[in-house]
Design a protein around this motif. Structure first.
Motif, short mmCIF file in Angstrom:
data_model
loop_
_atom_site.label_atom_id
_atom_site.label_comp_id
_atom_site.label_asym_id
_atom_site.label_seq_id
_atom_site.Cartn_x
_atom_site.Cartn_y
_atom_site.Cartn_z
N ALA A 172 1.18 -1.09 -0.04
CA ALA A 172 -0.05 0.04 -0.07
C ALA A 172 0.84 1.12 0.14
O ALA A 172 2.04 1.36 0.56
CB ALA A 172 -0.93 0.05 1.14
N TYR A 173 0.48 2.35 -0.74
CA TYR A 173 0.96 3.60 -0.82
C TYR A 173 0.16 4.75 -0.67
O TYR A 173 -0.96 4.59 -0.98
CB TYR A 173 1.76 3.67 -2.15
N LYS A 174 0.65 5.73 0.27
CA LYS A 174 -0.39 7.04 0.40
C LYS A 174 0.44 8.00 0.81
O LYS A 174 1.73 7.86 1.23
CB LYS A 174 -1.25 6.81 1.74
N GLN A 175 0.16 9.26 0.18
CA GLN A 175 0.79 10.41 0.30
C GLN A 175 0.00 11.71 0.62
O GLN A 175 -1.08 11.53 0.21
CB GLN A 175 1.90 10.66 -0.98
N SER A 176 0.71 12.74 1.22
CA SER A 176 -0.10 13.94 1.18
C SER A 176 0.84 15.03 1.14
O SER A 176 1.95 14.94 1.37
CB SER A 176 -0.92 14.05 2.60
N ARG A 177 0.29 16.19 0.51
CA ARG A 177 1.34 17.36 0.39
C ARG A 177 0.39 18.84 0.40
O ARG A 177 -0.77 18.78 -0.18
CB ARG A 177 1.73 17.23 -1.07
N ILE A 178 1.01 19.68 1.02
CA ILE A 178 0.62 21.05 1.28
C ILE A 178 1.64 21.83 0.55
O ILE A 178 2.87 21.64 1.11
CB ILE A 178 0.27 21.34 2.73
N LEU A 198 4.96 3.93 2.35
CA LEU A 198 4.79 2.78 1.79
C LEU A 198 4.86 1.47 2.73
O LEU A 198 5.68 1.44 3.57
CB LEU A 198 6.12 2.58 0.81
N GLU A 199 3.80 0.63 2.57
CA GLU A 199 3.71 -0.28 3.54
C GLU A 199 3.59 -1.74 2.79
O GLU A 199 2.92 -1.81 2.01
CB GLU A 199 2.20 -0.16 4.48
N LEU A 200 4.30 -2.75 3.42
CA LEU A 200 4.48 -3.97 3.16
C LEU A 200 3.79 -5.00 4.13
O LEU A 200 4.34 -4.77 5.22
CB LEU A 200 5.64 -4.47 2.50
N ARG A 201 2.59 -5.32 3.84
CA ARG A 201 1.77 -6.11 4.89
C ARG A 201 1.56 -7.67 4.39
O ARG A 201 0.43 -8.02 4.00
CB ARG A 201 0.40 -5.48 5.10
N PRO A 202 2.38 -8.35 4.88
CA PRO A 202 2.18 -9.98 4.68
C PRO A 202 1.36 -10.44 5.86
O PRO A 202 1.48 -10.11 6.88
CB PRO A 202 3.59 -10.48 4.67
#
Length: 423
Positions: A172-178, A198-202
């Motif tokens: 999973a990937y998430k990002q935010s920017r101001i 960035l998340e690796l979730r086995p």
């Protein structure tokens, strides 16, 4: 429980009637009330048999009403004990069922102990010879034990039979920017604040026994944060860390029938192995580096699944209780969380399914040093869409996008799951 085989059965009925030549009548059911049905078993799983008689819509027969089964088609049988066998089922004159198997010979079987039937597809030289001979009546997917990938139901019902395991490699990937300009510092200079994760979730899921499965999740995250006040002042930080370990069990207490949905109870446990810091005002820009709750928590829940062809409705509610802990010199007690979700999914064929879900949660105010911090409550609202595609008999890929519908839900997130099942 809503089984993949049940949904495949409903879809298969539609395709059967799209062809001019119906398949040969190969299966026979003897019911406890004395009725006899001749036709084809479309699906037989978790208490429900969908049977095509070619005289109208498919018949839904509870497996508890079946006394004996006869067929000239080989099937793979899964029993309540977790054992598997492959062979032909024969109904005797005294209303018993015999399994003719190359491994076990001719053996009587108890129909009430059969959890599921999957049409056996041979492989090897025999299959190759049949292919060369060119069976013109073979239809795509007719003899395949493949089931629709119902990944959108994960967490809402028990999907794994006893002794079967699933490895879920989630990314999973998430990002935010101001960002805004700094005209007083130069036409091209910018002030911005960005955070990425960035998340690796086995995750390993396993079927412990009929109607009971468990899971263990070990997530690893990479977090990066950058704070820019102009070209003269740039600060950033990043970290690879183990996030909170999660584990839990789910037990189905009610099977779906004509009047009631499938109902399952769950219990999730959160272990605070991730980082949680309550930074002071000068270091609060590092808050996105947190990848854990900082607290042990228990979340009991209840979920339902209901099939209403061609859709599958699902939803659930849960209550999260977090335990107090001392962090960064503060005695912190998170507020309770009441959360729920509702969704709808569609199994388009034996390879592809689509799903959508609306999730809402309310988190009560936290307590710091035994004082309630008013205004610390939150009620995030989130909408997610997912698809699942079966790459092969064992592998399924499932992309998903989650959209925060308010500020408390956070930024949008993209994820992909690669799942493999094995015994």
């Amino acid at each position: 429980m809503l089984s993949p085989l049940k949904l495949l059965g409903s879809i298969s009925v539609i395709f059967f009637y799209l062809y001019d030549t119906p398949p040969a009548l190969a299966d026979n059911l003897l019911l406890k009330n004395g009725d006899r049905l001749s036709g084809s078993i479309i699906s037989f799983s978790d208490g429900l048999c969908i049977f095509d008689t070619h005289y109208g819509s498919a018949v839904r027969v509870p497996t508890t009403d079946i006394l004996a089964i006869g067929s000239n088609t080989p099937y793979t049988l899964l029993f309540a004990s977790g054992e598997k066998a492959t062979g032909q089922l024969k109904a005797t004159t005294d209303n018993r069922t015999l399994l003719e198997s190359a491994t076990f010979g001719t053996t009587p079987v108890d129909v009430s102990q059969i959890v599921s039937l999957a049409r056996f597809r041979p492989s090897g030289p025999l299959m190759q010879e049949n292919t060369k001979a060119g069976a013109s009546d073979h239809r795509y997917g007719e003899d395949q034990p493949a089931q629709p990938p119902l990944d959108f139901l994960t967490g809402s019902t028990v999907l794994l039979p006893p002794g079967e395991h699933e490895l879920d490699l989630g990314l999973a990937y998430k990002q935010s920017r101001i960002q805004y300009g700094l005209p007083q510092a130069g036409h091209f200079q910018r002030s911005s604040y960005s955070a990425r994760q960035l998340e690796l979730r086995p995750t390993l899921r396993t079927g412990l026994q009929r109607h009971l499965e468990a899971y263990l999740s070990l997530p690893l995250t990479y977090s990066h944060v950058q704070d820019i006040s102009g070209n003269e002042f740039v600060r950033k930080a990043d970290a690879w860390r183990l996030a909170d370990i999660a584990l839990g069990v789910q037990y189905q207490i009610v099977e779906e029938d004509a009047d009631t949905p499938a109902i399952a109870l769950s219990l999730d446990i959160n272990i605070p192995t991730g980082q949680k810091r309550y930074n002071d005002v000068f270091n609060s820009w590092k808050d996105p580096l947190n990848n854990g709750s900082g607290h042990w928590s228990l979340t009991p829940g209840i979920a339902f699944v209901r099939s209403t062809d061609p859709a599958i409705l699902f939803g659930g509610v849960g209550y999260q209780y977090s335990f107090a802990r001392t962090l960064d010199g503060y005695h912190i007690k998170p507020g309770w969380v009441l959360k729920g979700y509702a969704g709808v999914g569609f199994a388009l064929n034996e390879r592809l399914s689509l799903g959508g879900r609306l999730s809402y949660a309310y988190s009560a105010n936290l307590r710091a040093d035994h004082q309630t911090i008013h205004g610390s409550d939150a009620d995030p609202l989130e909408l997610s869409f997912s698809a699942a595609y079966r790459l092969s008999e064992d592998w399924v890929v499932s992309p998903e996008i989650s959209l925060g519908l308010n500020d408390e839900a956070g930024p949008a997130a993209l994820s992909t799951h690669f799942k493999r099942r094995f015994n």
